[in-house]
Design an enzyme around this catalytic site. Structure first.
Site, PDB file in Angstrom:
ATOM      1  N   TYR B 128     -46.031   5.556 -40.149  1.00  0.00           N
ATOM      2  CA  TYR B 128     -45.620   5.030 -41.460  1.00  0.00           C
ATOM      3  C   TYR B 128     -44.112   5.134 -41.655  1.00  0.00           C
ATOM      4  O   TYR B 128     -43.418   4.155 -41.817  1.00  0.00           O
ATOM      5  CB  TYR B 128     -46.289   5.835 -42.592  1.00  0.00           C
ATOM      6  N   SER B 129     -43.619   6.397 -41.664  1.00  0.00           N
ATOM      7  CA  SER B 129     -42.236   6.650 -42.073  1.00  0.00           C
ATOM      8  C   SER B 129     -41.224   6.016 -41.123  1.00  0.00           C
ATOM      9  O   SER B 129     -41.481   5.863 -39.921  1.00  0.00           O
ATOM     10  CB  SER B 129     -41.977   8.150 -42.128  1.00  0.00           C
ATOM     11  N   SER B 161     -46.015  12.748 -36.037  1.00  0.00           N
ATOM     12  CA  SER B 161     -46.655  13.948 -35.499  1.00  0.00           C
ATOM     13  C   SER B 161     -47.537  13.558 -34.330  1.00  0.00           C
ATOM     14  O   SER B 161     -48.295  12.583 -34.429  1.00  0.00           O
ATOM     15  CB  SER B 161     -47.531  14.614 -36.563  1.00  0.00           C
ATOM     16  N   GLU B 244     -55.633  11.455 -47.146  1.00  0.00           N
ATOM     17  CA  GLU B 244     -54.714  12.450 -46.614  1.00  0.00           C
ATOM     18  C   GLU B 244     -54.507  13.551 -47.658  1.00  0.00           C
ATOM     19  O   GLU B 244     -54.501  14.728 -47.349  1.00  0.00           O
ATOM     20  CB  GLU B 244     -53.387  11.780 -46.250  1.00  0.00           C
ATOM     21  N   ASN B 384     -44.205  16.706 -52.662  1.00  0.00           N
ATOM     22  CA  ASN B 384     -44.766  17.203 -53.925  1.00  0.00           C
ATOM     23  C   ASN B 384     -44.036  16.633 -55.148  1.00  0.00           C
ATOM     24  O   ASN B 384     -44.638  16.502 -56.208  1.00  0.00           O
ATOM     25  CB  ASN B 384     -44.770  18.729 -53.924  1.00  0.00           C
ATOM     26  N   GLU B 385     -42.768  16.288 -54.967  1.00  0.00           N
ATOM     27  CA  GLU B 385     -42.069  15.626 -56.075  1.00  0.00           C
ATOM     28  C   GLU B 385     -42.731  14.270 -56.340  1.00  0.00           C
ATOM     29  O   GLU B 385     -42.975  13.895 -57.491  1.00  0.00           O
ATOM     30  CB  GLU B 385     -40.575  15.425 -55.736  1.00  0.00           C
TER      31      GLU B 385
HETATM   32  C1  LIG Z   1     -43.667  17.965 -40.321  1.00  0.00           C
HETATM   33  C2  LIG Z   1     -43.725  16.541 -40.754  1.00  0.00           C
HETATM   34  C3  LIG Z   1     -44.729  15.729 -40.253  1.00  0.00           C
HETATM   35  C4  LIG Z   1     -44.775  14.382 -40.589  1.00  0.00           C
HETATM   36  N1  LIG Z   1     -45.709  13.578 -40.006  1.00  0.00           N
HETATM   37  C5  LIG Z   1     -45.653  12.237 -40.226  1.00  0.00           C
HETATM   38  C6  LIG Z   1     -46.486  11.343 -39.492  1.00  0.00           C
HETATM   39  O1  LIG Z   1     -47.283  11.761 -38.642  1.00  0.00           O
HETATM   40  N2  LIG Z   1     -46.361  10.023 -39.716  1.00  0.00           N
HETATM   41  C7  LIG Z   1     -45.497   9.525 -40.645  1.00  0.00           C
HETATM   42  O2  LIG Z   1     -45.448   8.314 -40.814  1.00  0.00           O
HETATM   43  N3  LIG Z   1     -44.688  10.341 -41.346  1.00  0.00           N
HETATM   44  C8  LIG Z   1     -44.740  11.682 -41.155  1.00  0.00           C
HETATM   45  N4  LIG Z   1     -43.885  12.521 -41.833  1.00  0.00           N
HETATM   46  C9  LIG Z   1     -42.885  11.940 -42.741  1.00  0.00           C
HETATM   47  C10 LIG Z   1     -43.103  12.267 -44.190  1.00  0.00           C
HETATM   48  O3  LIG Z   1     -44.117  11.487 -44.723  1.00  0.00           O
HETATM   49  C11 LIG Z   1     -41.748  12.065 -44.910  1.00  0.00           C
HETATM   50  O4  LIG Z   1     -40.898  13.091 -44.472  1.00  0.00           O
HETATM   51  C12 LIG Z   1     -41.884  12.102 -46.395  1.00  0.00           C
HETATM   52  O5  LIG Z   1     -42.508  10.953 -46.852  1.00  0.00           O
HETATM   53  C13 LIG Z   1     -40.529  12.248 -47.100  1.00  0.00           C
HETATM   54  O6  LIG Z   1     -39.632  11.277 -46.678  1.00  0.00           O
HETATM   55  P1  LIG Z   1     -38.175  11.658 -46.187  1.00  0.00           P
HETATM   56  O7  LIG Z   1     -38.308  12.716 -45.183  1.00  0.00           O
HETATM   57  O8  LIG Z   1     -37.482  10.420 -45.825  1.00  0.00           O
HETATM   58  O9  LIG Z   1     -37.479  12.305 -47.468  1.00  0.00           O
HETATM   59  P2  LIG Z   1     -36.831  11.526 -48.691  1.00  0.00           P
HETATM   60  O10 LIG Z   1     -37.738  10.475 -49.141  1.00  0.00           O
HETATM   61  O11 LIG Z   1     -35.451  11.155 -48.337  1.00  0.00           O
HETATM   62  O12 LIG Z   1     -36.828  12.678 -49.793  1.00  0.00           O
HETATM   63  C14 LIG Z   1     -35.887  13.722 -49.822  1.00  0.00           C
HETATM   64  C15 LIG Z   1     -36.192  14.583 -51.031  1.00  0.00           C
HETATM   65  O13 LIG Z   1     -36.073  13.801 -52.224  1.00  0.00           O
HETATM   66  C16 LIG Z   1     -37.267  13.846 -52.997  1.00  0.00           C
HETATM   67  N5  LIG Z   1     -37.493  12.545 -53.641  1.00  0.00           N
HETATM   68  C17 LIG Z   1     -37.508  11.327 -53.066  1.00  0.00           C
HETATM   69  N6  LIG Z   1     -37.764  10.386 -53.981  1.00  0.00           N
HETATM   70  C18 LIG Z   1     -37.916  10.997 -55.155  1.00  0.00           C
HETATM   71  C19 LIG Z   1     -38.207  10.577 -56.500  1.00  0.00           C
HETATM   72  N7  LIG Z   1     -38.398   9.301 -56.775  1.00  0.00           N
HETATM   73  N8  LIG Z   1     -38.310  11.511 -57.457  1.00  0.00           N
HETATM   74  C20 LIG Z   1     -38.125  12.817 -57.188  1.00  0.00           C
HETATM   75  N9  LIG Z   1     -37.846  13.275 -55.954  1.00  0.00           N
HETATM   76  C21 LIG Z   1     -37.741  12.390 -54.954  1.00  0.00           C
HETATM   77  C22 LIG Z   1     -38.338  14.158 -51.998  1.00  0.00           C
HETATM   78  O14 LIG Z   1     -39.437  14.755 -52.626  1.00  0.00           O
HETATM   79  C23 LIG Z   1     -37.617  15.111 -51.051  1.00  0.00           C
HETATM   80  O15 LIG Z   1     -37.622  16.393 -51.579  1.00  0.00           O
HETATM   81  C24 LIG Z   1     -43.836  13.860 -41.507  1.00  0.00           C
HETATM   82  C25 LIG Z   1     -42.854  14.696 -42.035  1.00  0.00           C
HETATM   83  C26 LIG Z   1     -42.776  16.017 -41.671  1.00  0.00           C
HETATM   84  C27 LIG Z   1     -41.702  16.879 -42.256  1.00  0.00           C
END
Ligand SMILES: Cc1cc2nc3c(=O)[nH]c(=O)nc-3n(C[C@H](O)[C@H](O)[C@H](O)COP(=O)(O)OP(=O)(O)OC[C@H]3O[C@@H](n4cnc5c(N)ncnc54)[C@H](O)[C@@H]3O)c2cc1C
Ligand SMILES: Cc1cc2nc3c(=O)[nH]c(=O)nc-3n(C[C@H](O)[C@H](O)[C@H](O)COP(=O)(O)OP(=O)(O)OC[C@H]3O[C@@H](n4cnc5c(N)ncnc54)[C@H](O)[C@@H]3O)c2cc1C
Lengths: 376, 398
Positions: B128-129, B161, B244, B384-385
């Site tokens: 996804y990401s 992952s 999930e 969680n946000e």
């Molecule tokens: C260990 C691990 C395993 C993962 N496994 C997978 C996987 O298998 N497949 C996959 O596709 N993805 C996976 N992910 C990705 C995961 O889904 C993303 O990390 C997650 O969606 C957050 O995106 P980001 O890391 O780009 O953070 P960002 O979106 O950049 O967020 C950064 C911070 O800002 C906060 N934030 C963002 N938007 C808002 C808002 N509108 N209001 C308030 N706060 C906000 C977030 O909560 C976070 O604290 C994994 C991530 C980790 C850390």
């Protein structure tokens, strides 16, 4: 009342900052951590040259005669750089013991070498059952002729592998948790009967498990009074706590600044993350934690020389509690607000988080010091 | 309202108990007990044991190879699994793409994919990401262009992952840039062995390789591997995110952690007594356990609602928030329990090939990595946000 730095202190700050900027870029640190000894002898020599290793040592023994504020200035910048050289173990703690408990002979022979970078020290105190109680000592020292025979175990001794001598707490009398009857010994690292198991720690440092199996030392290995180690440890560990508070403030500042910057640049939903109010408030709380930690760091630095041991102990425990709280919040939230990036080994954020996690544990965690404070 | 188990329930409980006791391989249980990472082959071995007993997929309907159990039976099953040191279920196949395939997939897709998810032969990962699309998932840019009977996929996925040990990935791709972002996304199942797919390791703060950045260059994906309609992928993804969030609750896993933490606190000493007898620590442990019981009853209420045919909505986000917070509370308390022995960090100690005596107590080595990795739980699966934003908007109408 004055919380500003003197001209010399400001110069010291600038010079440590320059060192950190030049030598402690994350990639350089990563390389250092991966080497055999886990730090750089060149950096150590440089620190000697710049007078930092002699900073807190008295002038009559070749030191600079700096005070607690100087140490604070230096340690805060070391915190900003996540410096891995054994400054805390060797200079703050080792030097602290020599100054507070060493004989005239110890001082004249060892302090100049320590300040010149020709001698390194480490401190072994924790045991499996002791948790954070410095006086929970089962390691035994038995009188034998003029000297002593040491038997027992010391756990998680930071920077033991590269130390020339290790200061070890052992029991010369009393029951296992009595404050009376603990004696501190200077033990040569390569002496017979001492075995070490070395390993890396989560925060990029090195530590060792020590087994003392019939280690023979002379009477001149004793630091301070026989049986009087508890008071000595309390004094020196108090100074170490003041220093680690400053280190922790440096770590927190870096995290707070980087996370602030990150939120302004990372765009999601078409806007920088800094536009989201929950994240703004989180940043405000992180900032407030940093400022509170800094306040308590100043407080303990200014009170660590207090004559009254109760005042001193209260200051130490109070600061350690606040630093623990702040470090935990700032560390965890910095990872959280960086999202996936905060979880990577590649980014520096995680490394600061790990160091802050261990700083809470070092010399007793928050619970330990809350209890100690309440009991004082 | 009624909490009592019927005689049938109790008999079922005994049956599961007896089975797990007899069949859970001792070496796997030992690794779980120590908190070591469990190797893929070991997870597959345990999955096959459950599969042969017909218990591979407690949540699936019978017609697709599931158990067809009611809510009480599923609860009992989870409860017993948590009582033993069973390895955690890897969510991607059984809990995520499996339900998606039997809900929205074609018969051919069901036939091709479901059996190997059930027996654990094929491993899945989630694509996804992207570097620019984390919380704002709908902005994803990986392009899929339809050319004849296949899509040509180009782009970069990240944080995948297990991508380096997965056979298949379920992937969100952009098939249209018209209209709303959400309406130009399609859902593809992609064979990880297709030429042009390159996962590159991302080492995380626990020092391990769980995550990957995956590059897609002219990857050919048959149209037959699309789930449902083109440009409707967002609907399916949301369905799956709901799953999930439920699975991330991890009540069973947290129960195992509580158990482990108690036994650690019984070993650790402070002031001449055990840490478990130290009131401050015991109080914190009780606090965590009560939080877990609260979560358990919260999730049971949701489970009962679902079983009664009233699917839960955005409220499920509560389970994700509390489940991950409790996991972090427990891992943090565990490293706290270790005192100085949280510090040694010898990666090799984590391996089951490590033959030397442990540094400090044998339960210590895995705990710091577990704490560090648990920090991700409040980030992944919708942070969680984001979950709080969802509740604010969808449940509270703010
Ligand atoms: C260990 C691990 C395993 C993962 N496994 C997978 C996987 O298998 N497949 C996959 O596709 N993805 C996976 N992910 C990705 C995961 O889904 C993303 O990390 C997650 O969606 C957050 O995106 P980001 O890391 O780009 O953070 P960002 O979106 O950049 O967020 C950064 C911070 O800002 C906060 N934030 C963002 N938007 C808002 C808002 N509108 N209001 C308030 N706060 C906000 C977030 O909560 C976070 O604290 C994994 C991530 C980790 C850390
Ligand atoms: C005991 C008491 C004594 C006071 N004394 C004085 C006085 O001497 N002189 C005087 O002039 N006033 C006084 N006040 C008034 C006080 O300043 C206002 O109550 C205050 O400014 C909040 O305004 P409000 O009550 O209209 O609440 P609102 O502004 O309606 O706020 C309601 C809630 O929403 C939150 N909120 C509002 N805007 C935002 C935002 N942008 N972002 C996030 N949250 C937001 C607030 O924090 C609050 O929790 C007093 C109030 C109290 C309770």
């Amino acid at each position: 009342m004055d919380f500003s730095l003197s001209e010399e202190q400001q110069l010291l700050k600038d010079s440590v900052q320059r060192f950190v900027r030049e030598e402690y870029e994350l990639e350089s640190r990563r390389k250092l951590v991966a080497t055999d000894i886990g730090y750089s002898e060149d950096n150590w020599a440089k620190m000697a040259e710049l007078g930092w290793l002699a900073l807190p040592l008295p002038e009559e023994y070749g030191g600079i005669g700096g005070g607690a504020v100087d140490t604070m200035v230096l340690m805060e910048e070391f915190g900003r750089g996540l410096v891995v050289e054994p400054y805390m173990s060797s200079v703050i703690i080792g030097g602290g013991f020599l100054m507070a408990g060493g004989s005239e002979k110890h001082k004249t022979e060892l302090l100049p070498k320590l300040g010149a970078g020709e001698l390194k020290l480490a401190f072994g105190y924790a045991e499996r059952q002791s948790r954070f109680d410095l006086n929970d000592v089962e390691c035994k020292a038995e009188k034998s002729g003029d000297g002593y025979i040491l038997n027992g175990h010391k756990g998680v001794v930071f920077h033991a592998a590269t130390a020339d001598k290790i200061i070890v707490s052992a029991r010369t009398s009393g029951g296992s948790r009595d404050a009376d009857g603990i004696t501190l010994f200077l033990v040569d690292n390569n002496c017979n009967g001492l075995s070490r198991r070395d390993y890396p720690t989560v925060d990029g440092l090195r530590a060792s498990e020590l087994e003392l199996d019939g280690v023979a030392v002379g009477a001149d290995a004793v630091l301070g009074a026989v049986g009087g180690g508890a008071a000595l440890m309390e004094e020196v560990v108090g100074q170490a706590i003041a220093a680690i508070c400053a280190e922790s403030v440096g770590c927190m500042d870096v995290l707070q600044e980087t996370t602030n910057e990150y939120l302004k640049t990372r765009v999601q939903f078409g806007v920088p993350l800094s536009k989201f109010q929950v994240l703004q408030h989180r940043m405000v709380d992180m900032f407030m934690e940093c400022e509170q930690a800094r306040s308590m760091c100043y407080m303990v630095t200014l009170k660590i020389g207090d004559e009254d041991p109760v005042e001193r102990a209260k200051a130490v425990s109070a600061a350690k509690v606040q630093i623990g709280n702040s470090g935990r919040y700032v560390g965890q939230q910095s990872v959280q607000l960086h999202g996936g990036m905060g979880m990577t080994d590649e980014l520096h954020v995680g490394h600061y988080f790990k160091r802050l996690t261990m700083i809470d544990t070092m010399f007793g965690n928050k619970d330990h010091h809350l209890k100690r404070y309440a009991d004082l | 309202m009624d909490l009592a188990f019927s005689n049938d329930d109790l008999a079922f409980r005994d049956e599961v108990h007896t089975f797990v006791k007899a069949h859970l391989p001792a070496d796997i249980a030992e690794s779980v007990r120590r908190g070591r990472p469990i190797a893929k082959a070991d997870i597959q071995r345990w999955q096959l044991i459950l599969y042969n007993r017909g218990w591979a997929a407690p949540g699936w309907p019978v017609e697709f190879g599931g158990t067809g159990w009611n809510a009480t039976q599923r609860y009992i099953f989870d409860e017993v699994m948590a009582e033993f040191d069973t390895p955690e279920t890897i969510p991607f196949g059984l809990l995520m793409v499996g339900p998606l395939i039997y809900t929205f997939g074609t018969d051919a897709q069901k036939e091709r994919f479901l059996p190997k998810i059930l027996n654990g032969k094929e491993w899945w990962c989630q694509g996804y990401s992207e570097p620019g699309s984390g919380s704002d998932l709908a902005s994803l840019q990986t392009k899929a262009v339809l050319t004849g009977d296949h899509y040509l996929v180009n782009g970069t996925k990240t944080w995948n992952s297990s991508a380096h040990i997965a056979d298949w990935t379920f992937c969100l791709v952009r098939t249209s840039s018209e209209g709303k972002q959400q309406e130009g996304i399609s859902f593809l199942l992609i064979d990880m062995n297709t030429p042009g797919i390159e996962p590159k390791p991302i080492i995380s703060i626990d020092g391990a390789h769980h995550l990957n950045m995956t590059y897609y260059t002219d990857v050919k994906v048959p149209v037959a591997n699309r789930i449902g309609e083109e440009n409707k992928g967002w609907t399916y993804a949301k369905f799956l995110l709901g799953h999930e969030r439920n699975s991330i609750t991890e009540v069973g896993l947290s129960k195992q952690r509580v158990r482990r933490l108690k036994s650690i606190a019984e070993e650790e000493r402070t002031g001449g007594k055990t840490l478990l007898d130290e009131p401050d620590f015991a109080g914190k442990l009780a606090d965590a356990e009560i939080a877990l019981t609260t979560l358990e009853y919260l999730s049971l209420r949701f489970l009962a609602e679902e079983a009664a045919g009233r699917p839960i909505g955005a409220e499920a986000s509560m389970l994700k928030i509390r489940g991950t917070e409790i996991r972090q509370q427990l891992t943090e308390l565990t490293i706290e329990a270790l005192g100085y022995y949280a510090a040694p960090f010898e990666m090799e100690q984590m391996s089951d090939r490590w033959n030397e005596p442990s540094i400090g107590p044998d339960y210590a080595a895995a705990q710091m990595p577990q704490y560090l990795f648990s920090r991700a739980a409040t980030i992944y699966g919708g942070s969680n946000e984001i979950q709080r934003n969802i509740i604010a908007k969808m449940v509270l109408g703010l």
